[in-house]
Each structure stands twice: as C-alpha cells, then as structure tokens.
Enzyme design. Sequence first.
Site, mmCIF file in Angstrom:
data_model
loop_
_atom_site.group_PDB
_atom_site.id
_atom_site.type_symbol
_atom_site.label_atom_id
_atom_site.label_comp_id
_atom_site.label_asym_id
_atom_site.label_seq_id
_atom_site.Cartn_x
_atom_site.Cartn_y
_atom_site.Cartn_z
ATOM 1 N N CYS A 199 1.152 -1.363 -0.143
ATOM 2 C CA CYS A 199 0.045 -0.267 0.585
ATOM 3 C C CYS A 199 0.696 1.219 0.271
ATOM 4 C CB CYS A 199 -1.131 -0.194 0.995
ATOM 5 S SG CYS A 199 -1.832 1.325 1.649
ATOM 6 N N GLY B 34 -1.603 -5.292 -11.758
ATOM 7 C CA GLY B 34 -1.731 -4.134 -12.063
ATOM 8 C C GLY B 34 -1.443 -4.367 -13.993
HETATM 9 C C1 LIG Z 1 -9.804 1.263 -5.154
HETATM 10 C C2 LIG Z 1 -8.488 1.126 -4.340
HETATM 11 C C3 LIG Z 1 -8.295 0.046 -3.330
HETATM 12 C C4 LIG Z 1 -7.161 -0.500 -2.795
HETATM 13 N N1 LIG Z 1 -7.072 -1.392 -2.174
HETATM 14 C C5 LIG Z 1 -6.188 -2.145 -1.860
HETATM 15 C C6 LIG Z 1 -5.906 -2.791 -0.365
HETATM 16 O O1 LIG Z 1 -6.745 -2.135 1.196
HETATM 17 N N2 LIG Z 1 -5.378 -3.729 -0.260
HETATM 18 C C7 LIG Z 1 -3.992 -3.805 -0.740
HETATM 19 O O2 LIG Z 1 -2.806 -4.410 -1.529
HETATM 20 N N3 LIG Z 1 -4.299 -3.066 -2.552
HETATM 21 C C8 LIG Z 1 -5.356 -2.481 -2.934
HETATM 22 N N4 LIG Z 1 -5.176 -1.869 -4.041
HETATM 23 C C9 LIG Z 1 -3.967 -2.146 -4.858
HETATM 24 C C10 LIG Z 1 -4.887 -3.362 -5.781
HETATM 25 O O3 LIG Z 1 -5.402 -4.844 -4.790
HETATM 26 C C11 LIG Z 1 -4.308 -2.962 -6.784
HETATM 27 O O4 LIG Z 1 -2.993 -3.456 -7.135
HETATM 28 C C12 LIG Z 1 -3.846 -1.932 -8.211
HETATM 29 O O5 LIG Z 1 -5.413 -1.532 -8.134
HETATM 30 C C13 LIG Z 1 -3.744 -2.436 -9.083
HETATM 31 O O6 LIG Z 1 -4.253 -3.639 -10.271
HETATM 32 P P1 LIG Z 1 -5.261 -3.067 -10.986
HETATM 33 O O7 LIG Z 1 -4.852 -2.408 -12.155
HETATM 34 O O8 LIG Z 1 -5.930 -4.471 -11.562
HETATM 35 O O9 LIG Z 1 -5.984 -1.992 -10.300
HETATM 36 C C14 LIG Z 1 -6.477 -0.800 -4.424
HETATM 37 C C15 LIG Z 1 -6.751 -0.090 -5.051
HETATM 38 C C16 LIG Z 1 -7.890 0.863 -5.518
HETATM 39 C C17 LIG Z 1 -8.052 1.022 -6.536
#
Ligand SMILES: Cc1cc2nc3c(=O)[nH]c(=O)nc-3n(C[C@H](O)[C@H](O)[C@H](O)COP(=O)(O)O)c2cc1C
Length: 317
Positions: free
Chosen positions: A89, A192
């Site tokens: 995070c 990602g």
């Molecule tokens: C609204 C939101 C909340 C997120 N909350 C967390 C979380 O609680 N824990 C975590 O490990 N990553 C969190 N992330 C990151 C996502 O798990 C992920 O790593 C990131 O969005 C990239 O993946 P994507 O491109 O498929 O969205 C969050 C991302 C978004 C957009």
Amino acid sequence: MLLAPMEDVSDPPFRALCKDQGADVVYTEFISSEGLIRDAAKSMMKLDIYQKERPVGIQIFGAVLESMLQTVEIVERSKPDIIDINFGCPVKKVVSKGAGAGILKDIDLMVSLTAAMVKHTNLPITVKTRLGWDQDSIRIVEVAERLQDVGAKAISIHGRTRSQMYKGEADWAPIADVKNNSRMHIPVFGNGDVNTPEKAMEMRDKYGLDGAMIGRASIGYPWFFREVKHYFKTGEHMAPPTLEERIEAARKHLQMAIDWKGEKLGVFETRRHYTNYFKGIPHFKEYRSKLVTSDHSVDVFAVLDEIEKEFSGYEFI
Ligand SMILES: Cc1cc2nc3c(=O)[nH]c(=O)nc-3n(C[C@H](O)[C@H](O)[C@H](O)COP(=O)(O)O)c2cc1C
C-alpha cells in the site's frame, strides 16, 4: 484469477458477486492490525466472510511484530483460507508508519515479519507487494525468494514501485523475472493494469505467471472474470452482460449489503455501484438519481423494477 484486495470495494457482497462470475480466489479489503487490536468496529466488520466466497484471504497490514502476531490470532477466529500481508500500500498514512509499501525500505524486517507470522499460524500466509520502493531499489527477485524461503505460500506482485503510486504503466517484466528464478516454486501472481482478456492471457502466456490479480477492471463490473475465462476457453469475446443480468446483480448486491450491514448502511453503501452497473444506457440520469437518493430498500428495488421494464432489450456494447 484473483480478486485484488481493495479498500471500500472488496467487501463481502462485492466479493460474492465476483465469485459468482468466476473469480477463483478473493481477498478482503486491507485491515489495519492496530485498528483490529483496538477492536475498531469498522476493522472487525471487515473480518466477516461468507461461506460461498471461499477460498478467501483476509489481508492485514502493519509493521510491528507483536501487533501482527496478535492480529493473526484475531483473524484466525474468522477462519479464512489464507492470511495475506499487505506490503504494497503506497498511501502516506500507512507508509509513514513503516507498513504497506513502507516496508520495502527495510527488506530484513519484511522477511522477519513474514517468517514470524508463518510460524505463528497453520493458515497459509501469502504476500502482496510492489516491485520496490523506487526504480533504483528494485530487488524483487531476491525479495520474493527470501519470502518464499521463510514460508510464504504465494506472492502477488503489482508491477509498479511505491514512488509510481498508480502512475505510468505497470511493468510485468520484473514479475516474470521472479517467476523465472529457478529457485522459485511458489505461485507468482501478476497484478497491475489487467483490464482486457487479452492482457490476462498475455500475463499467462508471454510472462508465464501463475495467474492474474484483478483490481480496477472489476469495480462495478464483476463480469470481467467470466469474460476472461470465456476468452481463455474459446479465444472469443463474450457478449457483455444483459440488462437483466445487471439488474439481478444490483438486486443481489443490495440484498446482501442489507443482510450484512443493516438497512440503512446497506442502502447507503450500495449506491456507488449502480452507476457502473448501468453505464452506457442513454437517458438514464433520472433513474440514477432515484437509485442514489432513495433511502429505503423497497424504493430502490422498485426503481430497479422500473429500469427493467423501461430498458428491456437494451443492447450493451
Ligand atoms: C480503490 C482501491 C483500493 C485498494 N485497496 C487496496 C488494499 O486494501 N490492499 C491492497 O493490497 N491493495 C489495494 N489496492 C491496490 C490493488 O489491489 C491493485 O494492486 C492495484 O489497483 C493494481 O491493480 P489493477 O490495475 O488491476 O487495479 C487498491 C486499489 C484501489 C483502486
């Protein structure tokens, strides 16, 4: 395919919908270890899981060994299938305490915390992290191997550094390097920017990863999972969900939210999902506004009935 942990998104109703649509493993929103120990109601609620969403991982974050071990004991009572540690995070209030991606500045601590947690529970411990703190400190191949060696059962890697936050494009090549390390034997999941079935396939076939973790592409669109699976099976794109399927999802979402959080909070917190479910329907404003201003579930269900009648047969593209 894994549903990514997402704060304010990956709650039980949403996870259940994603599961219905083909997500193989789902993760909870992250839960603060300090918050949980203080028994903060919001953190405790995040521990609720439905039987039907299994296998489910509860994700926790923190940087203090004692607290993390205590947290493991609290989390175990909810009987998840997995405990996941958030080492990725990027937000300041988490990083400044050395938690989340903050720990990427102290790899020894990252490894020792993981080792201690593995020893402290019989549940599988998995890790979610980023490539590194910044471009100059990417040592993810070595880091992943060390986490594996202390007992992590799987690792999910977001192809960005902490410095990048969410900017630029995710780089999957270093994740493939982790997988290609001949000493690596635990599953390596890529994360990602997977927002099309083609990208999910690329992650598997070109980068050789064990699966894709899906975040933003699923927000308001739990059907993403079935679309990817259909594409893997047939090489063809599946038609988008029909109006009836979207209505059914909205009804289900609302009902599950009410069952879980009670009428008031359930109605309130489901509001933000409707816009996405019905995205693309022209002249929808009046209905959207009714959906997000009705205070009682009977009224929301009535609006959903109206939408079903009014837009029956609408073809989404
Ligand atoms: C609204 C939101 C909340 C997120 N909350 C967390 C979380 O609680 N824990 C975590 O490990 N990553 C969190 N992330 C990151 C996502 O798990 C992920 O790593 C990131 O969005 C990239 O993946 P994507 O491109 O498929 O969205 C969050 C991302 C978004 C957009």
